[in-house]
Design a protein around this motif. Sequence first.
Motif, short mmCIF file in Angstrom:
data_model
loop_
_atom_site.label_atom_id
_atom_site.label_comp_id
_atom_site.label_asym_id
_atom_site.label_seq_id
_atom_site.Cartn_x
_atom_site.Cartn_y
_atom_site.Cartn_z
N ASP A 104 0.83 -1.21 0.00
CA ASP A 104 0.00 0.00 0.00
C ASP A 104 0.86 1.25 0.00
N TRP A 105 1.99 1.22 -0.66
CA TRP A 105 2.87 2.37 -0.74
C TRP A 105 3.70 2.30 -2.02
N ILE A 106 4.22 3.46 -2.42
CA ILE A 106 5.13 3.58 -3.57
C ILE A 106 6.28 4.48 -3.15
N LEU A 107 7.48 4.03 -3.40
CA LEU A 107 8.68 4.82 -3.11
C LEU A 107 9.22 5.35 -4.43
N LYS A 122 30.28 16.54 -2.59
CA LYS A 122 29.75 17.34 -3.70
C LYS A 122 29.02 16.49 -4.76
N GLU A 123 28.39 15.43 -4.30
CA GLU A 123 27.62 14.59 -5.22
C GLU A 123 26.27 15.25 -5.52
N PRO A 124 25.58 14.84 -6.60
CA PRO A 124 24.27 15.42 -6.92
C PRO A 124 23.23 15.08 -5.84
N ARG A 125 22.34 15.99 -5.61
CA ARG A 125 21.26 15.75 -4.65
C ARG A 125 20.27 14.73 -5.21
N SER A 126 19.53 14.10 -4.33
CA SER A 126 18.48 13.16 -4.73
C SER A 126 17.37 13.19 -3.70
N ALA A 127 16.18 12.83 -4.14
CA ALA A 127 14.99 12.87 -3.28
C ALA A 127 14.29 11.52 -3.27
N LEU A 128 13.81 11.14 -2.09
CA LEU A 128 13.00 9.95 -1.92
C LEU A 128 11.63 10.40 -1.42
N ILE A 129 10.59 10.04 -2.15
CA ILE A 129 9.23 10.42 -1.76
C ILE A 129 8.46 9.14 -1.46
N MET A 130 8.12 8.97 -0.20
CA MET A 130 7.32 7.82 0.22
C MET A 130 5.84 8.19 0.11
N ILE A 131 5.15 7.60 -0.87
CA ILE A 131 3.73 7.87 -1.09
C ILE A 131 2.94 6.72 -0.48
N SER A 132 2.24 7.00 0.60
CA SER A 132 1.55 5.97 1.37
C SER A 132 0.04 6.08 1.21
N CYS A 133 -0.62 4.94 1.39
CA CYS A 133 -2.09 4.89 1.29
C CYS A 133 -2.71 5.55 2.52
N SER A 134 -3.61 6.46 2.29
CA SER A 134 -4.36 7.10 3.36
C SER A 134 -5.69 7.58 2.81
N LYS A 135 -6.77 7.06 3.37
CA LYS A 135 -8.10 7.47 2.92
C LYS A 135 -8.67 8.59 3.79
N SER A 136 -8.07 8.80 4.94
CA SER A 136 -8.55 9.86 5.83
C SER A 136 -7.87 11.20 5.51
N THR A 137 -6.54 11.17 5.35
CA THR A 137 -5.78 12.38 5.03
C THR A 137 -5.36 12.30 3.57
N TYR A 156 17.24 13.48 0.44
CA TYR A 156 16.12 14.12 1.13
C TYR A 156 14.97 13.11 1.17
N LEU A 157 14.28 13.04 2.29
CA LEU A 157 13.15 12.11 2.44
C LEU A 157 11.87 12.89 2.70
N PHE A 158 10.84 12.56 1.91
CA PHE A 158 9.54 13.21 2.03
C PHE A 158 8.45 12.14 2.14
N GLU A 159 7.30 12.57 2.64
CA GLU A 159 6.14 11.69 2.73
C GLU A 159 4.93 12.37 2.10
N LEU A 160 4.14 11.56 1.40
CA LEU A 160 2.89 12.04 0.80
C LEU A 160 1.81 11.01 1.08
N ASP A 161 0.77 11.43 1.77
CA ASP A 161 -0.38 10.55 2.05
C ASP A 161 -1.45 10.77 0.99
N SER A 162 -1.86 9.69 0.36
CA SER A 162 -2.85 9.80 -0.72
C SER A 162 -3.60 8.49 -0.86
#
Length: 265
Positions: A104-107, A122-137, A156-162
């Motif tokens: 129930d998630w996508i990274l 001095k390496e290039p930046r990168s982002a990880l977005i954890m998209i998790s299942c949430s029916k309330s938020t 960088y680590l981020f979270e997205l509830d969807s």
Amino acid sequence: MLLSLRLIAPLFLLLAGVQAEFTTKNCKLISESETEKNTLNLLEPLTNQNFTAERPGDAYMYIFQVCGDAGGMKDAGLVQKEKTDGKVVRIGNYNQTRAIRGSDWILLFYEGGDAYDTHCSKEPRSALIMISCSKSTKNAFSVVLEDNQKDRGCYYLFELDSDAVCNVIPSKLSAGSIILIIVLCCLAVYLTGGFLYQRLVVGAKGVEQFPNYGFWSQIGNLSADGCDFVCRSRGNREEAPTYRGVATEPLGEEQEERDDHLLPM
């Protein structure tokens, strides 16, 4: 009026074309695979919109798009923007994407961002977005951390509830069950409405309150007669002839007994 419509129509088509460009197909996978393509397709409802997040007391704001230009920066899927001077730093590009799917998630990985000035060799930046299942938020985007206290592999680590990544639970009811439920509901409405009509409008009492009582009683009697005719045996059927034994001696013609000699002469 006609001239206005002619001017508005091309503009509308142009805007529709721009919106159609920003889909998950814009993402370029680092390693092409059908699994990752199918994973990206699940994020289609999240395209064409900016998600913003910031931490309390932090001088930066983060802007994220799914396979689109975050903050208007070309090919940037996630950017960092300073609140004071508006300087924008590219954290990850959607043309260098990886996608991993769980139950129930996508990274989502965005790589190829601007290089660090002093951190992480001095390496290039990168982002990880954890998209998790949430029916309330729904579509709540937040910053988790920036791991830059090492020589390699900073991110960088981020979270997205969807609810876009939530598994669709299939209906366990078959077509026959659905039809049966509909029939039972119609029958309940018929009985309730007919009962109320017979009682309140017609003024019927007793079994006469049952809707169309005469029709249904006739149906019942005919069904009972048919069942009785098919299933029960009747006593008026002709009995089969029984077997009788045959005498061993031949039956001769009985001689007439004469009692003339007993009469007085």
